[in-house]
Write a protein that holds these residues in place. Structure first.
Motif, mmCIF file in Angstrom:
data_model
loop_
_atom_site.group_PDB
_atom_site.id
_atom_site.type_symbol
_atom_site.label_atom_id
_atom_site.label_comp_id
_atom_site.label_asym_id
_atom_site.label_seq_id
_atom_site.Cartn_x
_atom_site.Cartn_y
_atom_site.Cartn_z
ATOM 1 N N ALA A 126 -2.813 -17.360 6.271
ATOM 2 C CA ALA A 126 -1.418 -17.181 6.673
ATOM 3 C C ALA A 126 -0.802 -15.979 5.972
ATOM 4 C CB ALA A 126 -0.623 -18.443 6.366
ATOM 5 N N GLY A 127 -1.205 -15.750 4.712
ATOM 6 C CA GLY A 127 -0.728 -14.579 3.988
ATOM 7 C C GLY A 127 -1.196 -13.291 4.639
ATOM 8 N N GLU A 128 -2.455 -13.250 5.042
ATOM 9 C CA GLU A 128 -2.974 -12.066 5.736
ATOM 10 C C GLU A 128 -2.183 -11.805 7.012
ATOM 11 O OE1 GLU A 128 -7.700 -12.604 4.461
ATOM 12 O OE2 GLU A 128 -7.098 -12.573 6.573
ATOM 13 N N GLU A 129 -1.949 -12.872 7.763
ATOM 14 C CA GLU A 129 -1.220 -12.722 9.027
ATOM 15 C C GLU A 129 0.198 -12.209 8.788
ATOM 16 O OE1 GLU A 129 -1.622 -16.692 10.451
ATOM 17 O OE2 GLU A 129 -3.559 -16.319 11.439
ATOM 18 N N ALA A 130 0.837 -12.677 7.732
ATOM 19 C CA ALA A 130 2.196 -12.243 7.428
ATOM 20 C C ALA A 130 2.229 -10.774 7.008
ATOM 21 C CB ALA A 130 2.796 -13.118 6.326
ATOM 22 N N VAL A 131 1.235 -10.352 6.243
ATOM 23 C CA VAL A 131 1.163 -8.949 5.810
ATOM 24 C C VAL A 131 0.970 -8.037 7.013
ATOM 25 C CG1 VAL A 131 -0.247 -7.287 4.529
ATOM 26 C CG2 VAL A 131 0.350 -9.475 3.492
ATOM 27 N N ILE A 132 0.070 -8.413 7.897
ATOM 28 C CA ILE A 132 -0.187 -7.604 9.091
ATOM 29 C C ILE A 132 1.051 -7.558 9.984
ATOM 30 C CG2 ILE A 132 -1.544 -7.467 11.217
ATOM 31 C CD1 ILE A 132 -3.873 -8.745 9.574
ATOM 32 N N ALA A 133 1.714 -8.703 10.140
ATOM 33 C CA ALA A 133 2.894 -8.780 11.008
ATOM 34 C C ALA A 133 4.057 -7.946 10.490
ATOM 35 C CB ALA A 133 3.335 -10.238 11.157
ATOM 36 N N ALA A 134 4.081 -7.658 9.191
ATOM 37 C CA ALA A 134 5.181 -6.869 8.618
ATOM 38 C C ALA A 134 5.222 -5.461 9.201
ATOM 39 C CB ALA A 134 5.046 -6.820 7.097
ATOM 40 N N GLY A 135 4.067 -4.970 9.632
ATOM 41 C CA GLY A 135 4.043 -3.700 10.357
ATOM 42 C C GLY A 135 4.010 -2.447 9.512
ATOM 43 N N GLY A 136 3.951 -2.579 8.193
ATOM 44 C CA GLY A 136 3.918 -1.397 7.336
ATOM 45 C C GLY A 136 2.498 -0.954 7.022
ATOM 46 N N THR A 137 2.373 0.116 6.235
ATOM 47 C CA THR A 137 1.078 0.578 5.769
ATOM 48 C C THR A 137 0.550 -0.430 4.752
ATOM 49 O OG1 THR A 137 1.706 2.896 6.058
ATOM 50 C CG2 THR A 137 -0.161 2.437 4.604
ATOM 51 N N HIS A 138 -0.602 -1.009 5.041
ATOM 52 C CA HIS A 138 -1.099 -2.079 4.181
ATOM 53 C C HIS A 138 -2.619 -2.067 4.109
ATOM 54 C CE1 HIS A 138 -1.568 -3.850 8.201
ATOM 55 N NE2 HIS A 138 -2.584 -4.507 7.662
ATOM 56 N N ALA A 139 -3.142 -2.696 3.066
ATOM 57 C CA ALA A 139 -4.576 -2.944 2.952
ATOM 58 C C ALA A 139 -4.755 -4.358 2.430
ATOM 59 C CB ALA A 139 -5.241 -1.948 2.010
ATOM 60 N N ILE A 140 -5.594 -5.119 3.107
ATOM 61 C CA ILE A 140 -5.954 -6.463 2.665
ATOM 62 C C ILE A 140 -7.398 -6.403 2.188
ATOM 63 C CG2 ILE A 140 -6.345 -8.850 3.380
ATOM 64 C CD1 ILE A 140 -4.130 -8.365 5.516
ATOM 65 N N LEU A 141 -7.616 -6.782 0.936
ATOM 66 C CA LEU A 141 -8.951 -6.724 0.350
ATOM 67 C C LEU A 141 -9.452 -8.141 0.098
ATOM 68 C CD1 LEU A 141 -11.000 -4.550 -0.736
ATOM 69 C CD2 LEU A 141 -10.105 -5.087 -3.013
ATOM 70 N N ARG A 142 -10.355 -8.575 0.971
ATOM 71 C CA ARG A 142 -10.976 -9.888 0.775
ATOM 72 C C ARG A 142 -12.120 -9.751 -0.225
ATOM 73 N NH1 ARG A 142 -11.592 -10.912 7.088
ATOM 74 N NH2 ARG A 142 -9.563 -11.867 7.605
ATOM 75 N N THR A 143 -12.146 -10.648 -1.193
ATOM 76 C CA THR A 143 -13.210 -10.613 -2.184
ATOM 77 C C THR A 143 -13.689 -12.027 -2.462
ATOM 78 O OG1 THR A 143 -13.828 -9.685 -4.339
ATOM 79 C CG2 THR A 143 -11.630 -10.687 -4.155
ATOM 80 N N SER A 144 -14.653 -12.168 -3.377
ATOM 81 C CA SER A 144 -15.253 -13.490 -3.582
ATOM 82 C C SER A 144 -15.778 -13.645 -5.006
ATOM 83 C CB SER A 144 -16.423 -13.691 -2.600
ATOM 84 O OG SER A 144 -17.449 -12.740 -2.837
ATOM 85 N N TRP A 145 -15.840 -14.874 -5.470
ATOM 86 C CA TRP A 145 -16.522 -15.252 -6.707
ATOM 87 C C TRP A 145 -16.116 -14.340 -7.869
ATOM 88 C CZ3 TRP A 145 -22.262 -17.013 -5.690
ATOM 89 C CH2 TRP A 145 -22.294 -17.886 -4.595
ATOM 90 N N VAL A 146 -14.824 -14.202 -8.076
ATOM 91 C CA VAL A 146 -14.300 -13.263 -9.075
ATOM 92 C C VAL A 146 -14.588 -13.766 -10.491
ATOM 93 C CG1 VAL A 146 -12.243 -12.058 -9.890
ATOM 94 C CG2 VAL A 146 -12.479 -12.626 -7.452
ATOM 95 N N PHE A 147 -15.018 -12.847 -11.355
ATOM 96 C CA PHE A 147 -15.255 -13.223 -12.760
ATOM 97 C C PHE A 147 -14.826 -12.088 -13.680
ATOM 98 C CE2 PHE A 147 -19.146 -11.067 -11.526
ATOM 99 C CZ PHE A 147 -19.545 -10.363 -12.657
ATOM 100 N N SER A 148 -14.487 -12.452 -14.910
ATOM 101 C CA SER A 148 -14.038 -11.485 -15.914
ATOM 102 C C SER A 148 -13.995 -12.181 -17.268
ATOM 103 C CB SER A 148 -12.635 -10.960 -15.557
ATOM 104 O OG SER A 148 -11.673 -11.988 -15.739
#
Length: 281
Positions: A126-148
């Motif tokens: 739903a967050g991705e859809e809302a970002v896209i619907a905003a209509g501005g310049t955007h980048a969505i970066l899907r990632t996985s299994w984050v560690f640090s």
């Protein structure tokens, strides 16, 4: 150039602050449960770009707190993206492999249909859809299994368990790419600069290489940390959780390399750096 970051103590937010002089806002400065706070913060700081590295990430707890997860993972990013669109500045948002059903064995393409298995994944979609619907310049970066070396993650959990055990059962039928938070941060900063300079954005995947299982990830963690722990493979069915986990978290990251010249990171090298930070080198 100034970059405003939502998130302060999370894994990616911590790495962003280590790597660049960003303005990082924690809950006290901008509560994502109140999206209006986020819009106000963007207008006050008037940055060159905004990165949202904050999220509700408690996958199992989200099943009981669906409204809260949606507010933080969908409503807040949507408000951020609309504000950035109004101001004409790029907005970068971190998402997850959990938007997919996790079926099959092929790596997920950015434009593949989404079908989240639980409330967390649904809130992130739903967050991705809302970002896209905003209509501005955007980048969505899907990632996985984050560690640090920061926060809670698989590597730190394995190290903690190994303090009191000499054998562990670890799930082996979930396959994905462990991703160092440091590399995610570097990628976001690179993308932000490129987008400030006029490059477009889109929907991208970014995950460590090569794809592996949690069990193999655990073995490599213990090997690099010099701990003699026996890891036994078990199926997901033997480790039930309130929220279903995707079995296939493989992600095709070719689009990111094509558009931004950013290849997949070597997660084993990233693991070495994390273990060094934690004093296990």
């Amino acid at each position: 150039m100034s970059i405003l970051v939502f998130g302060q103590t999370g894994q990616v937010a911590s790495e962003l602050q280590r790597q660049a002089p960003v303005i990082a806002l924690g809950r006290a400065q901008a509560d994502l449960n109140n999206p209006a706070d986020c819009a106000a913060a963007i207008r006050i700081h008037a940055p060159s770009a905004v990165i949202n590295a904050a999220a509700y990430t408690a996958v199992d707890k989200a099943e009981e707190e669906q409204a809260l997860a949606h507010q933080i993972n969908a409503a807040a990013p949507g408000t951020m993206a609309r504000t950035c669109a109004d101001l004409g500045i790029p907005f970068l948002h971190v998402s997850t492999d959990y938007v997919f059903a996790g079926t099959g064995t092929k790596p997920w393409q950015p434009d593949d249909p989404t079908a989240p298995l639980g409330a967390y994944g649904a809130s992130k979609r739903a967050g991705e859809e809302a970002v896209i619907a905003a209509g501005g310049t955007h980048a969505i970066l899907r990632t996985s299994w984050v560690f640090s070396a920061h926060g809670a993650n698989f590597v730190k959990t394995m190290l903690r368990l190994s303090e009191t055990r000499d054998a562990l059962n670890v799930v082996a039928d979930q396959i994905g790419g462990p991703t160092p938070a440091a590399d995610i941060a570097a990628t976001l900063l690179h993308m932000a600069q490129a987008m400030i300079d006029g490059q477009g954005g889109g929907l991208y995947h970014y995950a460590g290489a090569p794809d592996t299982s949690w069990a193999c990830f655990a073995r490599e963690t213990f090997a690099q940390a010099g701990r003699k722990i026996t890891v036994s493979d078990i199926p997901t069915a033997d480790y039930p959780t309130p929220a279903a986990r995707p079995l296939n978290s493989r992600m095709d990251c070719a689009k990111l390399e094509t558009d931004f010249n950013i290849p997949r990171p070597d997660w084993a090298a990233g693991l070495h750096s994390v273990l060094k930070d934690l004093g296990h080198d």
